[in-house]
Design a protein around this motif. Structure first.
Motif, PDB file in Angstrom:
ATOM      1  N   PRO A 171      23.471  15.808  34.237  1.00 16.79           N
ATOM      2  CA  PRO A 171      22.003  15.918  34.240  1.00 16.79           C
ATOM      3  C   PRO A 171      21.382  15.622  35.603  1.00 16.79           C
ATOM      4  O   PRO A 171      20.482  16.336  36.055  1.00 16.79           O
ATOM      5  CB  PRO A 171      21.586  14.888  33.184  1.00 16.79           C
ATOM      6  CG  PRO A 171      22.740  14.848  32.240  1.00 16.79           C
ATOM      7  CD  PRO A 171      23.957  15.013  33.098  1.00 16.79           C
ATOM      8  N   GLN A 218      22.180  18.449  38.048  1.00 15.11           N
ATOM      9  CA  GLN A 218      21.448  19.666  37.698  1.00 15.11           C
ATOM     10  C   GLN A 218      19.997  19.588  38.175  1.00 15.11           C
ATOM     11  O   GLN A 218      19.460  20.557  38.714  1.00 15.11           O
ATOM     12  CB  GLN A 218      21.492  19.896  36.196  1.00 15.11           C
ATOM     13  CG  GLN A 218      20.809  21.175  35.739  1.00 15.11           C
ATOM     14  CD  GLN A 218      21.422  22.422  36.338  1.00 15.11           C
ATOM     15  OE1 GLN A 218      22.625  22.646  36.242  1.00 15.11           O
ATOM     16  NE2 GLN A 218      20.594  23.256  36.958  1.00 15.11           N
ATOM     17  N   TYR A 236      12.360  13.313  34.865  1.00 16.11           N
ATOM     18  CA  TYR A 236      13.542  13.747  34.127  1.00 16.11           C
ATOM     19  C   TYR A 236      13.382  13.595  32.613  1.00 16.11           C
ATOM     20  O   TYR A 236      14.363  13.673  31.869  1.00 16.11           O
ATOM     21  CB  TYR A 236      14.775  12.973  34.590  1.00 16.11           C
ATOM     22  CG  TYR A 236      14.692  11.470  34.494  1.00 16.11           C
ATOM     23  CD1 TYR A 236      15.121  10.793  33.357  1.00 16.11           C
ATOM     24  CD2 TYR A 236      14.191  10.703  35.553  1.00 16.11           C
ATOM     25  CE1 TYR A 236      15.059   9.413  33.273  1.00 16.11           C
ATOM     26  CE2 TYR A 236      14.122   9.317  35.477  1.00 16.11           C
ATOM     27  CZ  TYR A 236      14.566   8.677  34.338  1.00 16.11           C
ATOM     28  OH  TYR A 236      14.500   7.300  34.258  1.00 16.11           O
ATOM     29  N   VAL A 243      14.804  16.572  30.661  1.00 15.81           N
ATOM     30  CA  VAL A 243      16.137  17.035  31.047  1.00 15.81           C
ATOM     31  C   VAL A 243      16.927  17.560  29.850  1.00 15.81           C
ATOM     32  O   VAL A 243      17.737  18.487  29.975  1.00 15.81           O
ATOM     33  CB  VAL A 243      16.909  15.910  31.772  1.00 15.81           C
ATOM     34  CG1 VAL A 243      17.205  14.749  30.839  1.00 15.81           C
ATOM     35  CG2 VAL A 243      18.198  16.451  32.380  1.00 15.81           C
ATOM     36  N   LYS A 244      16.689  17.009  28.665  1.00 19.06           N
ATOM     37  CA  LYS A 244      17.397  17.501  27.479  1.00 19.06           C
ATOM     38  C   LYS A 244      17.025  18.951  27.183  1.00 19.06           C
ATOM     39  O   LYS A 244      17.891  19.772  26.865  1.00 19.06           O
ATOM     40  CB  LYS A 244      17.079  16.623  26.264  1.00 19.06           C
ATOM     41  CG  LYS A 244      17.613  15.204  26.347  1.00 19.06           C
ATOM     42  CD  LYS A 244      17.286  14.442  25.070  1.00 19.06           C
ATOM     43  CE  LYS A 244      17.762  13.001  25.141  1.00 19.06           C
ATOM     44  NZ  LYS A 244      17.451  12.248  23.899  1.00 19.06           N
ATOM     45  N   MET A 267      18.788  21.212  29.574  1.00 19.69           N
ATOM     46  CA  MET A 267      20.191  21.410  29.242  1.00 19.69           C
ATOM     47  C   MET A 267      20.354  22.351  28.047  1.00 19.69           C
ATOM     48  O   MET A 267      21.290  23.168  27.995  1.00 19.69           O
ATOM     49  CB  MET A 267      20.857  20.061  28.957  1.00 19.69           C
ATOM     50  CG  MET A 267      20.948  19.167  30.188  1.00 19.69           C
ATOM     51  SD  MET A 267      21.489  17.476  29.809  1.00 19.69           S
ATOM     52  CE  MET A 267      23.223  17.757  29.436  1.00 19.69           C
ATOM     53  N   TYR A 301      27.155  22.525  27.493  1.00 16.80           N
ATOM     54  CA  TYR A 301      26.624  21.220  27.143  1.00 16.80           C
ATOM     55  C   TYR A 301      26.727  21.090  25.619  1.00 16.80           C
ATOM     56  O   TYR A 301      26.514  22.066  24.896  1.00 16.80           O
ATOM     57  CB  TYR A 301      25.168  21.088  27.587  1.00 16.80           C
ATOM     58  CG  TYR A 301      24.986  21.057  29.081  1.00 16.80           C
ATOM     59  CD1 TYR A 301      25.577  20.063  29.847  1.00 16.80           C
ATOM     60  CD2 TYR A 301      24.222  22.022  29.740  1.00 16.80           C
ATOM     61  CE1 TYR A 301      25.412  20.027  31.229  1.00 16.80           C
ATOM     62  CE2 TYR A 301      24.057  21.991  31.118  1.00 16.80           C
ATOM     63  CZ  TYR A 301      24.661  20.997  31.850  1.00 16.80           C
ATOM     64  OH  TYR A 301      24.508  20.968  33.215  1.00 16.80           O
ATOM     65  N   ALA A 325      21.671  12.554  27.649  1.00 13.01           N
ATOM     66  CA  ALA A 325      21.360  13.022  29.003  1.00 13.01           C
ATOM     67  C   ALA A 325      20.608  11.990  29.834  1.00 13.01           C
ATOM     68  O   ALA A 325      20.955  11.727  30.991  1.00 13.01           O
ATOM     69  CB  ALA A 325      20.558  14.321  28.934  1.00 13.01           C
ATOM     70  N   LEU A 336      22.035  10.129  33.095  1.00 11.40           N
ATOM     71  CA  LEU A 336      21.351  10.347  34.377  1.00 11.40           C
ATOM     72  C   LEU A 336      21.033   9.019  35.048  1.00 11.40           C
ATOM     73  O   LEU A 336      21.305   8.827  36.238  1.00 11.40           O
ATOM     74  CB  LEU A 336      20.091  11.173  34.145  1.00 11.40           C
ATOM     75  CG  LEU A 336      19.277  11.584  35.378  1.00 11.40           C
ATOM     76  CD1 LEU A 336      18.555  12.908  35.110  1.00 11.40           C
ATOM     77  CD2 LEU A 336      18.250  10.527  35.773  1.00 11.40           C
TER      78      LEU A 336
END
Length: 267
Positions: free
Chosen positions: A73, A76, A172, A175-176, A179, A189, A216, A220
């Motif tokens: 994460p 990315q 962030y 972030v999920k 993904m 993922y 995630a 992270l």
């Protein structure tokens, strides 16, 4: 022989010839897609795993897994910043199979190394050096100082500075969702036990743990804390994410001296 003037004056003929040229161009673009899996090399590495036998005794076993993994994460989001800031405009991430590039940058790039990149960052211009194997070449502090003020570490650099990346907190919380979107494109993922087990088999348990979507944010934050990618900065900055991304480039597979022979059949 038909002259160009005749084609321009005959709209029907020009239409037919235009369609023919477009069809040929389309086939050149589309047909290779049916063979794309044959262009990605199988790149493996050996890992050691610990388990328990029937008597409860610890047993260490070795097996091969895929060397190239999806980005974590943090990596990315760092890649997103790399794209946002336009780094691809001056830096490529594709070392060509030529002696001078091998001597300067290292082993040429494999298609497998870009299989999880959406979009890939091969680039077409090198105002700055190629970054395909920059990971681990410099320390985290060097990378962050270079990004803040390039001339502090490279006096002749013409690269602009990005000091604000260290001042900006990394966002962030979504972030999920990011993904999950990448998962739709084929990036493995995991969102359930079945996908997690498949990743354990493919990449090993340590990597599979980093690819769980539900974990995630925790992953992270832990990677940012352990990695200390933006030295001296409390919290997680955009600089930390970008440096984490740069530090992983080219490090997933360690080339051996004879790998050029093994992979030359793909070139």
């Amino acid at each position: 022989m038909i002259r160009h003037e005749q084609i321009e004056k005959n709209s029907g003929l020009m239409l037919v010839l235009t369609l023919v040229i477009i069809s040929i161009g389309g086939l050149i673009e589309i047909v290779p897609l049916f063979f794309i899996n044959d262009t990605i090399e199988v790149v493996k590495k050996e890992i050691t795993e610990t388990s328990r036998d029937a008597n409860g005794k610890r047993v260490r076993t070795k097996r091969e897994v895929d060397a190239i993994r999806p980005y974590t994460p943090l990596e990315q989001l760092g890649r997103n910043i790399y794209i946002r800031e336009g780094c691809y405009a001056c830096h490529s991430q594709q070392i060509r199979p030529m002696q001078d590039e091998y001597l300067r940058y290292g082993y040429y790039s494999l298609a497998a190394e870009s299989q999880f990149d959406h979009p890939f960052q091969w680039g077409s211009k090198r105002t700055g050096p190629d970054l395909a194997r920059v990971g681990g070449k410099y320390s985290n502090r060097w990378q962050s100082e270079h990004l803040k003020n390039p001339r502090s570490v490279e006096p002749k650099s013409i690269m602009p500075g990005y000091p604000y990346l260290s001042k900006n907190d990394l966002y962030y919380k979504d972030v999920k969702s990011h993904m999950k979107a990448l998962r739709i494109t084929g990036v493995p993922y995991s969102s359930n036990d079945e996908e997690y087990k498949a990743n354990v088999e493919r990449f090993g348990a340590n990597v599979a743990d980093l690819l769980v979507i539900d974990n995630a944010i925790e992953n992270l934050e832990k990677q940012a804390k352990d990695g200390n990618y933006d030295p001296g900065r409390e919290g997680i900055s955009e600089m930390a994410a970008l440096v984490a991304y740069l530090q992983v480039l080219g490090t997933m597979y360690q080339f051996k001296d004879d790998d050029g022979i093994e992979y030359s059949k793909f070139r």
